[in-house]
Write a protein that holds these residues in place. Structure first.
Motif, PDB file in Angstrom:
ATOM      1  N   LEU A 197       0.831  -1.206   0.000  1.00 47.21           N
ATOM      2  CA  LEU A 197       0.000   0.000   0.000  1.00 47.21           C
ATOM      3  C   LEU A 197       0.864   1.254   0.000  1.00 47.21           C
ATOM      4  O   LEU A 197       0.545   2.243  -0.676  1.00 47.21           O
TER       5      LEU A 197
ATOM      6  N   ALA B  58       2.164   1.926  -3.393  1.00 41.91           N
ATOM      7  CA  ALA B  58       1.110   2.404  -4.280  1.00 41.91           C
ATOM      8  C   ALA B  58       0.771   3.875  -4.040  1.00 41.91           C
ATOM      9  O   ALA B  58       0.406   4.592  -4.981  1.00 41.91           O
TER      10      ALA B  58
ATOM     11  N   GLY C 190      -1.127  -1.575  -5.693  1.00 42.38           N
ATOM     12  CA  GLY C 190      -2.371  -1.690  -4.935  1.00 42.38           C
ATOM     13  C   GLY C 190      -2.967  -3.080  -5.054  1.00 42.38           C
ATOM     14  O   GLY C 190      -3.490  -3.641  -4.079  1.00 42.38           O
TER      15      GLY C 190
END
Length: 530
Positions: free
Chosen positions: A95, A98, A174
């Motif tokens: 995450l 991303a 992601g």
């Protein structure tokens, strides 16, 4: 009752193995996704190959530094629990990759978290296999399947590469975050296994020494091309007037050598250690670990040589890069998965030796495919297919060679040692081959300019001579370098031609180094008895 129990034991339990394979695919695939994102990351963050090399190395450096520890944690707290914590860390790390717009956070937070996640998950994968699969036949199939999963991991990024070309790399990472979260949910299907009944004392001294030694060694090795070998190039500091790169390498080696003696005393005192003596004294174990390291050493080298070459020199986008990498993964998967099933009577020593030879031979078509003006992609792809086949041969036997050479407890803990050898191999491959590549760029640029000094202006020759090092960069970045140094007109055209020649020749040098290293690994098979 006994007959029912025997029948159950004779059946192969595929469900937990599928979860473990998916995990191996994710951790290996993460590195593949990062490699195919090379072009996008360079353009987004305006960075050079030094940063790309560090990003590629960060996961295996962190993972390799702490995976030995994870083997002990698995024994103490249960591999399933350790596995779940790793999945959580990997999800958070992906995450971060991303969402961040900062290269420092990308490397030192995102890649570090994914590295810690991998350092917990992979030893758990390898440690759970001896606990779940008790017979040597089932273990061979399970370990071969995990090796095959590494091949599948190079195929999986094809879809992600297509997505990357359409919407960028951020969504791709992601998706990887969602993938690791699904793995966390899938851990429910992994059976609970017994922990060691005796409470084990955590070897804090060994943990610190292993982490510091491995990290110091690898970071020093990776920075030789940027900081300089002896004469300082662009280091953050110097040690007695010389580049800190080589002293860091030496310091890391010294710490790791000291670790061996420290762990011997700890094992004599406690009966258990972070680094059991069986892994050091048993020659077959060492030879099996060489194989584990080799597989990922080649992958690390592939990421810093093959992928930058096809993206920078041939203009491959993420989709085309994924297709090429898929060729590598297909043969790796096929040989790794089917050799344990159909070549059970062939000795592991023979399989490993054949694997090293095949990887070395794969360099021949790769070198022949690279011309001065263009690349024969068909021949280049054949070389990649052959390289994957060699990797698959080694992958099919190296893990089981280690597990069969030690007792049951050490076989479980071997997951951390084997995973460490993998990641140290990957980091070492990226560092060593990346350093050879970048050193070649600098040396060849200076040599060619010296030979063509009469064709260039004195100002241009001086600018080139004043550069401590030259980078392996794309055309746009090189044009920016030339324009920033006021190299224009005829000189600019000639320097662009020189840069093209240098990139091709330095790639060939790096590929040749991979072939030589593969042959050297043949020496590491003499201690295998099976």
């Amino acid at each position: 009752m006994n007959k029912k129990s025997e029948t159950q034991q004779s059946k192969f339990n595929w469900l937990p193995l599928i979860i473990l394979m998916i995990t191996q695919i994710g951790t290996t695939g993460d590195n593949a996704v990062l490699s195919i994102a090379t072009k996008s990351i360079i353009e987004t963050f305006s960075v050079t190959m030094n940063e790309i090399q560090l990003a590629n190395m960060m996961y295996p450096m962190i993972a390799g530094s702490f995976m030995i520890t994870s083997g002990m944690l698995g024994i103490s707290f249960g591999f399933k629990n350790v596995f779940r914590v790793g999945a959580i860390l990997a999800t958070i790390g992906e995450l971060t990759l991303a969402l961040t717009n900062n290269i420092t956070i990308f490397i030192w937070v995102g890649r570090v978290l994914v590295g810690f996640g991998g350092s917990l998950m992979i030893p758990a994968v390898l440690g759970l296999i001896p606990e779940i699969y008790k017979s040597s036949k089932h273990r061979a199939i399970a370990f071969g399947s995990i090796g095959a999963a590494s091949g599948i991991a190079t195929i999986a990024p094809l879809l992600l590469g297509i997505i990357m070309d359409q919407v960028g790399y951020k969504l791709t990472f992601g998706i990887m975050a969602a993938y690791f979260f699904i793995i966390l949910l899938g851990s429910y299907f992994i059976p609970n296994t017994d922990r060691v009944q005796t409470k084990l004392k955590l070897d804090v001294q060994g943990i610190v020494m292993a982490a510091v030694g491995l990290f110091t060694f690898l970071i020093g090795l990776s920075k030789i091309s940027k900081w300089g070998l002896i004469t300082p190039a662009d280091p953050p500091f110097t040690i007695f007037g010389i580049s800190p790169a080589l002293p860091l390498v030496v310091l890391g080696i010294v710490i790791l050598i000291a670790l061996v003696f420290v762990e011997k005393k700890i094992e004599e005192k406690n009966g258990f250690a972070l680094l059991p003596q069986s892994f050091i004294k048993n020659r077959q174990v060492r030879n099996g670990l060489y194989g584990s390291a080799f597989i990922f050493l080649i992958m690390g080298a592939y990421n810093v040589v093959v992928i930058p070459y096809v993206q920078i020199m041939e203009g491959f986008d993420a989709t085309k890069t994924s297709l090429l990498t898929m060729a590598f993964g297909v043969t790796l998967f096929l040989f790794s998965f089917f050799i344990p099933k159909f070549a059970q009577n062939i000795k592991s020593k023979t399989i490993l030796r054949l694997g090293y030879l095949v990887v070395a031979l794969s360099i021949v078509p790769l070198l022949l495919a690279i011309g001065d003006g263009s690349t024969n992609i068909s021949l280049f792809s054949i070389g990649i297919l052959i390289m994957g086949a060699g990797e698959g041969l080694v992958s099919s036997r190296c893990n089981v060679v280690v597990a069969n050479a030690v007792n049951e407890r050490d076989a479980k803990q071997s997951g951390g040692i084997q995973a460490t050898s993998r990641n140290v191999g990957q980091a070492f491959g990226a560092a060593l081959i990346g350093t050879i590549l970048l050193f070649s760029v600098t040396m060849m640029t200076n040599n060619i300019v010296d030979k063509k000094v009469s064709e260039l202006s004195a100002e241009t020759v001086q600018v080139i001579a004043e550069q401590e090092q030259h980078q392996y960069v794309n055309d746009q970045q090189y044009n920016e370098f030339l324009e920033a140094n006021n190299i224009m007109g005829e000189d600019k055209v000639k320097m662009e031609e020189i840069n093209d020649i240098v990139r091709v020749k330095s790639t060939k040098v790096a590929l040749g180094a991979i072939g030589i290293i593969s042959l050297i690994f043949l020496l590491g098979t003499r201690g295998i008895k099976e």
